[in-house]
Scaffold this motif. Structure first.
Motif, mmCIF file in Angstrom:
data_model
loop_
_atom_site.group_PDB
_atom_site.id
_atom_site.type_symbol
_atom_site.label_atom_id
_atom_site.label_comp_id
_atom_site.label_asym_id
_atom_site.label_seq_id
_atom_site.Cartn_x
_atom_site.Cartn_y
_atom_site.Cartn_z
ATOM 1 N N GLU A 666 -10.633 7.000 30.460
ATOM 2 C CA GLU A 666 -9.187 8.350 30.515
ATOM 3 C C GLU A 666 -8.349 8.050 29.825
ATOM 4 O O GLU A 666 -7.561 8.506 28.697
ATOM 5 C CB GLU A 666 -9.105 9.151 31.785
ATOM 6 N N ALA A 667 -7.738 7.058 29.910
ATOM 7 C CA ALA A 667 -6.256 6.370 29.190
ATOM 8 C C ALA A 667 -7.138 6.295 28.119
ATOM 9 O O ALA A 667 -6.425 6.782 27.021
ATOM 10 C CB ALA A 667 -6.234 4.840 29.980
ATOM 11 N N LYS A 668 -8.293 5.705 27.492
ATOM 12 C CA LYS A 668 -8.511 5.430 26.302
ATOM 13 C C LYS A 668 -8.880 6.287 25.315
ATOM 14 O O LYS A 668 -8.331 7.162 24.225
ATOM 15 C CB LYS A 668 -9.918 4.494 26.107
ATOM 16 N N LEU A 669 -9.116 7.249 26.475
ATOM 17 C CA LEU A 669 -9.852 9.221 25.473
ATOM 18 C C LEU A 669 -8.514 9.801 25.086
ATOM 19 O O LEU A 669 -8.474 10.625 24.528
ATOM 20 C CB LEU A 669 -11.232 9.742 26.699
ATOM 21 N N ASP A 670 -7.763 9.354 25.564
ATOM 22 C CA ASP A 670 -6.199 10.553 26.123
ATOM 23 C C ASP A 670 -5.218 9.909 24.491
ATOM 24 O O ASP A 670 -5.107 10.477 23.692
ATOM 25 C CB ASP A 670 -5.483 10.514 26.856
ATOM 26 N N GLU A 671 -5.554 8.663 24.643
ATOM 27 C CA GLU A 671 -4.664 7.702 23.154
ATOM 28 C C GLU A 671 -5.734 7.675 22.239
ATOM 29 O O GLU A 671 -4.959 8.562 21.067
ATOM 30 C CB GLU A 671 -5.356 6.065 23.844
ATOM 31 N N LEU A 672 -7.223 8.331 22.295
ATOM 32 C CA LEU A 672 -8.074 8.975 20.746
ATOM 33 C C LEU A 672 -7.537 9.954 21.003
ATOM 34 O O LEU A 672 -7.640 10.396 19.809
ATOM 35 C CB LEU A 672 -8.932 8.337 21.270
ATOM 36 N N ARG A 673 -8.046 10.697 21.790
ATOM 37 C CA ARG A 673 -7.284 12.382 21.823
ATOM 38 C C ARG A 673 -6.092 12.720 21.299
ATOM 39 O O ARG A 673 -5.747 13.802 20.103
ATOM 40 C CB ARG A 673 -7.935 12.937 23.182
ATOM 41 N N GLU A 674 -4.577 11.718 21.097
ATOM 42 C CA GLU A 674 -3.613 12.226 21.074
ATOM 43 C C GLU A 674 -3.916 11.848 19.926
ATOM 44 O O GLU A 674 -2.979 12.763 18.768
ATOM 45 C CB GLU A 674 -2.543 11.100 21.812
ATOM 46 N N ARG A 675 -4.779 10.552 19.204
ATOM 47 C CA ARG A 675 -4.521 10.058 17.585
ATOM 48 C C ARG A 675 -4.997 11.324 16.852
ATOM 49 O O ARG A 675 -4.808 11.229 15.845
ATOM 50 C CB ARG A 675 -5.332 9.256 17.597
ATOM 51 N N ARG A 676 -6.541 11.722 17.790
ATOM 52 C CA ARG A 676 -7.093 12.665 17.093
ATOM 53 C C ARG A 676 -6.526 14.501 16.780
ATOM 54 O O ARG A 676 -5.696 14.881 15.804
ATOM 55 C CB ARG A 676 -8.240 12.735 17.282
ATOM 56 N N ASP A 677 -5.026 14.796 17.756
ATOM 57 C CA ASP A 677 -4.212 15.932 17.976
ATOM 58 C C ASP A 677 -3.754 15.598 16.458
ATOM 59 O O ASP A 677 -2.796 16.635 15.797
ATOM 60 C CB ASP A 677 -3.574 16.094 18.814
ATOM 61 N N ASP A 678 -3.166 14.533 17.107
ATOM 62 C CA ASP A 678 -1.853 13.923 15.723
ATOM 63 C C ASP A 678 -2.474 14.606 14.398
ATOM 64 O O ASP A 678 -1.831 14.793 12.991
ATOM 65 C CB ASP A 678 -1.162 12.632 15.308
ATOM 66 N N LEU A 679 -3.774 13.743 14.122
ATOM 67 C CA LEU A 679 -4.382 13.786 12.764
ATOM 68 C C LEU A 679 -4.582 15.607 11.642
ATOM 69 O O LEU A 679 -4.084 16.137 11.307
ATOM 70 C CB LEU A 679 -5.571 13.260 12.337
ATOM 71 N N GLN A 680 -4.852 16.118 13.430
ATOM 72 C CA GLN A 680 -5.512 17.651 12.735
ATOM 73 C C GLN A 680 -4.039 18.574 12.504
ATOM 74 O O GLN A 680 -3.778 19.345 12.044
ATOM 75 C CB GLN A 680 -5.370 18.565 14.492
ATOM 76 N N GLY A 681 -2.799 18.130 13.484
ATOM 77 C CA GLY A 681 -2.034 18.864 13.386
ATOM 78 C C GLY A 681 -0.962 18.360 11.640
ATOM 79 O O GLY A 681 -0.690 18.870 10.844
ATOM 80 N N ARG A 682 -1.284 17.263 11.066
ATOM 81 C CA ARG A 682 -0.619 16.654 10.272
ATOM 82 C C ARG A 682 -1.388 17.743 9.071
ATOM 83 O O ARG A 682 -1.160 17.902 7.582
ATOM 84 C CB ARG A 682 -1.251 15.330 9.688
ATOM 85 N N ILE A 683 -3.087 17.308 9.540
ATOM 86 C CA ILE A 683 -4.321 18.119 8.282
ATOM 87 C C ILE A 683 -3.588 20.112 7.970
ATOM 88 O O ILE A 683 -3.241 20.513 6.927
ATOM 89 C CB ILE A 683 -5.555 18.478 9.391
ATOM 90 N N GLY A 684 -3.653 20.327 9.423
ATOM 91 C CA GLY A 684 -2.595 22.092 9.651
ATOM 92 C C GLY A 684 -1.570 21.876 8.867
ATOM 93 O O GLY A 684 -1.166 22.489 7.723
#
Length: 888
Positions: A666-684
């Motif tokens: 779960e810790a690893k998934l939170d880290e990956l999701r946070e990175r994905r959300d950051d990328l999604q925000g930058r894309i937006g």
């Protein structure tokens, strides 16, 4: 436009006036201060309200009155109109209480709306009305004395050229407004260009491709770890199922142990409760025996043989019946006692009333006797007063022994002397005005002679045909002074005769009043004589009635005493019945006590049966519990045989390992999701900037079109501003030329065969008068009479120009001249008459002139006479044909 009728009530010096006006020339004639100008001010005020006043509404209402009413009927452009204004002066300041304009189509209410409608009808406000059609007293030289700029504004406003200047200023304001908006839009366009250039430098589309590639790689890792997490969750769930299964068995064992213990306890408690119910049954049996002994004791106190319910109910019914009979007898006795008591009280009250009325009648008889005595004294006084009134009448009539008239003719004598005095005052005022005018002519002539010029034409005295007129003017002054002195002496003599007439009229009125008083006193004597005998007769009658009332009161008191004895007998019967009812209540209470004990015995026996039923029920419940106890003991033995401790420990280990992995993944998934959300925000953010860039480009294109439109609009406003300025200058020049032409026509008519050649009016309305020799003169260089006549000519020319209009005829108000002859000598008055006649020939429908000049009166179609009463200080108005005949 024409004034048809004006009606005034409490307006300035007019208490009540109603005047009809016709077409043609109307002269309002009267002495100075009689209220002539107030008639014109009333018409002006009716049209424009407070804007027509030099001061406030308080000056409109007659002193001492609470309100004023002004009505004006007028015709305009083929329609009939009626204005009504009412001013209320009851508060701290006067206010308009009513203002209504009735038109051919509808009506307009309210001072502001009426004023606006009048301005629309006439195409002029109150100021323009004064400058065009209404030459007020003392303002004859208003246009001449005005500066060129003031004269320009006055005439431009009358000719509606001020509207063009207003439109030009509006166009100028619009041009400045468009320029301000254009400058603002240009700045906004420049700012947009800078923003677009800044965003294009960021290479937004390449940044978007790189960010989307990174997001896909992170999403692949998230998918892999989520698969491992699902496997670990499955392992944890299987271990949990094993643990939960064995946990359920363990919990069931614990539950069975608790339930077995509870059943054993309930069985023991129920057995104890059965024992208690047995003991309670024994106690209730003893209570029943005691209650039956109590019933036997109570029964012995009665005359009954049995205590059964039927016997007790029968005895209670007998007692209730007896109580009912006694209650009826008691009610009847009480009713009769109250009835006889009330009747006795009423008879006593009537006796009191008769005695009181007898006392009142005796008091009234005494009062009437006293009034009769007073009336007899008054009668003697009135007879003495009659004798005194006769003596006073004889004394007042003696006043006429040496009087110039007989008794009864004093009122006619006073009226005749007052008319004579008014005629002398009018002649005195006329002579004073003529003398003042003649003296002014002499003074002006003497001043001109000192300068070497003719007093009449202003030319050099040498070879002048008019040099001898000064001696005639001086002789005229001497004749007027002599005649004025004779008129003043005659007026003073008549005033002394008026005082005598007033004294005689007062004596006549006093005699009339004394005679009326004597008649009133004679009537009083007759009435008092009749009243005196009536009062004495009425007093005797009242005393007889009082004696009769006393006799009736004594009879009523005897009757009341007999009724009170009967009431006492019935009260004794009430006491006997109440004692018998108390004995019945005691017997009924003993029966009720027996019934109560019997009910308690029955309740005790019911309780015994209930306790027996509960013991049987408890026995049945314990049998059921013993069966359930055997079943639970057998189930507990079976569960103990199937429980395996080794399987439980293995499942606990699998669960712990799975939970540890799940925490880590779960810790690893939170880290990956946070990175994905950051990328999604930058894309937006990049996509938003791309959209903003496109929006900025669209706004730039729209703003560029707007700037182009504003540049075109600014050019159009500049052209519009110049067009209004050129049009005003062109129209002013056309009007100046037309006005100059009309002014010269009027001036030639007035000054024909005289020394002036023409008048010049330039584009700025600067006036110049040219003499026959071509020498220019400023209007200020003319004499006082010439300046006044010159100004009247200018006003008439302006009126003609407005009446003709630029595009055809336009109905205008009447031409109104208020005291135009103030600055004119006799020669110039003749020229004014010519000027008025010319305006009439040119088609002016109605001309109204205020003047006391005989020459103007003679030239009028109608003459209105205004006169002020010296006593009441109120003016009256009427049309008099005799005035015209006298002038002719």
């Amino acid at each position: 436009m024409k004034f048809d009728r004006v009606r005034l009530q409490n307006f300035k010096c007019y208490a009540d006036a109603d005047l009809r006006l016709d077409s043609g020339v109307t002269v309002i004639h009267g002495l100075n201060g009689s209220g002539k100008s107030s008639l014109l001010e009333a018409c002006f005020f009716a049209l424009y309200g407070a804007n027509a006043l030099d001061r406030t509404l308080d000056d409109v209402v007659t002193i001492g009155a609470e309100d004023a009413e002004i009505e004006l009927w007028f015709s305009h452009d083929g329609g009939e109109y009626h204005i009504r204004r009412r001013i209320r002066a009851t508060g701290e300041r006067a206010l308009t209480a009513e203002c209504v304009l009735e038109t051919p189509d509808d009506s307009v209410d309210g001072a502001q709306d009426v004023r606006a409608e009048i301005a629309r009808l006439f195409r002029m406000d109150s100021e323009a009305f004064v400058n065009c059609a209404y030459v007020r007293q003392g303002e004859v030289n208003k246009l001449i004395n005005a500066t060129p700029a003031q004269r320009q504004d006055m005439i431009d406003d009358l000719l509606q050229l001020g509207k063009l200047e207003e439109y030009r200023e509006r166009a100028s304001d619009a041009r400045l407004g468009v320029k301000s908006v254009l400058d603002d839009k240009r700045g906004s366009l420049s700012e947009l260009e800078s923003q677009i250039e800044e965003k294009e430098d960021k290479n937004l589309h390449a940044r978007l491709n790189n960010l989307e590639s990174d997001r896909k790689e992170v999403e692949g890792e998230i998918e892999k770890f989520e698969g491992n997490r699902d496997t670990a969750e499955q392992t944890r769930e299987q271990a949990v199922e094993v643990l939960e299964s064995y946990e359920e068995k363990r919990e069931e064992l614990e539950t069975l142990a608790e339930e077995i213990e509870a059943l054993e306890k309930e069985i023991a408690e129920t057995e104890q409760e059965r024992t208690e119910h047995g003991e309670r049954v024994r106690e209730l049996r003893e209570t029943v025996e005691d209650l039956e002994a109590e019933v036997s004791d109570l029964l012995a106190e009665t005359d009954l043989d049995s205590a059964d319910s039927e016997t007790l109910d029968a005895r209670l019914d007998e007692l209730d019946a007896r109580d009912g009979d006694l209650g009826d007898d008691l009610a009847e006795a009480e009713k009769k006692a109250i009835m006889f008591g009330n009747q006795a009280d009423k008879l006593g009250e009537k006796a009191d009333d008769f005695e009181s009325r007898a006392d009142e009648k005796r008091e009234r008889a005494d009062e009437l006797e006293a009034e009769a005595d007073d009336a007899e004294a008054d009668l003697t006084e009135y007879r003495e007063k009659l004798d005194g009134l006769g003596d006073d009448i004889d004394a007042k009539r003696a006043t006429f022994e040496d009087a110039p008239v007989e008794f009864g003719d004093a009122e006619d004598y006073l009226e005749d002397r007052s008319e004579t005095r008014n005629a002398l005052r009018e002649r005195e005022q006329e002579l004073t005005a003529e003398l003042t005018s003649a003296r002014d002519s002499v003074e002006e002539a003497e001043a001109l002679l000192e300068e070497g010029k003719c007093p009449e034409c202003g030319q050099a005295v040498e070879d002048s045909p008019h040099v001898d007129s000064l001696a005639e003017d001086r002789e005229r002054v001497e004749d007027l002074e002599a005649e004025l002195e004779v008129v003043r002496d005659d007026r003073e003599e008549v005033e002394r005769e008026i005082e005598t007439g007033k004294r005689l009229r007062d004596a006549e009125r006093t005699v009339q009043s004394l005679r009326e008083n004597r008649e009133n006193v004679e009537q009083l004597v007759e009435a008092k004589s009749e009243t005196l005998s009536e009062k004495r007769e009425e007093a005797e009658s009242l005393r007889d009635e009082a004696d009769e009332l006393d006799t009736e009161a004594a009879e009523k008191r005897d009757d009341a005493e007999g009724l009170r004895e009967k009431a006492d007998d019935h009260r004794e019967r009430v006491e006997e019945i109440e004692a018998e009812r108390e004995d019945v209540d005691e017997k009924r209470d003993r029966i009720d006590a027996i019934r109560s004990v019997r009910e308690r015995i029955e309740d005790a026996e019911d309780d015994v049966e209930r306790h027996r039923e509960k013991r049987a029920h408890l026995e049945e419940m314990n049998d059921q519990r013993r069966d359930r106890l055997t079943e639970k003991r057998d189930r507990r033995a079976d569960l103990r045989e199937t429980y395996d401790e080794q399987k439980v420990e293995s499942a606990r280990d699998d669960k712990e390992r799975a939970e540890t992995y799940l925490e880590q993944v779960e810790a690893k998934l939170d880290e990956l999701r946070e990175r994905r959300d950051d990328l999604q925000g930058r894309i937006g953010g990049v996509k938003k900037e791309i959209a903003e860039l496109e929006n900025l480009r669209d706004r730039r294109d729209d703003l560029a079109d707007r700037v182009a439109a504003l540049e075109s609009l600014r050019a159009e406003t500049v052209e519009l501003q110049e067009m209004y300025g050129d049009l005003r200058a062109e129209l002013r020049q056309r009007n100046v030329e037309h006005l100059e032409e009309m002014l010269n026509e009027v001036f030639d008519l007035v000054y024909q065969n005289d020394s002036y050649a023409r008048i010049e009016l330039d584009g700025e309305y600067e006036l110049t008068v040219y003499q026959k020799d071509g020498e220019p003169l400023e209007p200020e260089q003319l004499s006082g009479g010439e300046r006044a006549l010159f100004n009247l000519s200018l006003r008439c020319a302006i009126y003609r120009l407005l009446a003709e209009g630029i595009e055809g005829g336009a109905p205008l108000p009447p031409l109104i001249l208020d005291e135009p002859t103030v600055f004119l000598d006799s020669g110039h008055v003749s020229q004014l008459v010519e000027l008025v006649g010319s305006m009439r020939e040119l088609g002016v429908e109605q001309i109204i002139v205020v003047s006391h000049d005989d020459e103007l009166v003679a030239a009028a179609d109608d003459v209105v006479w205004v006169e002020k009463d010296s006593v009441s200080n109120r003016s009256t108005v009427e049309r008099r044909d005799a005035v015209l005949e006298a002038a002719d």
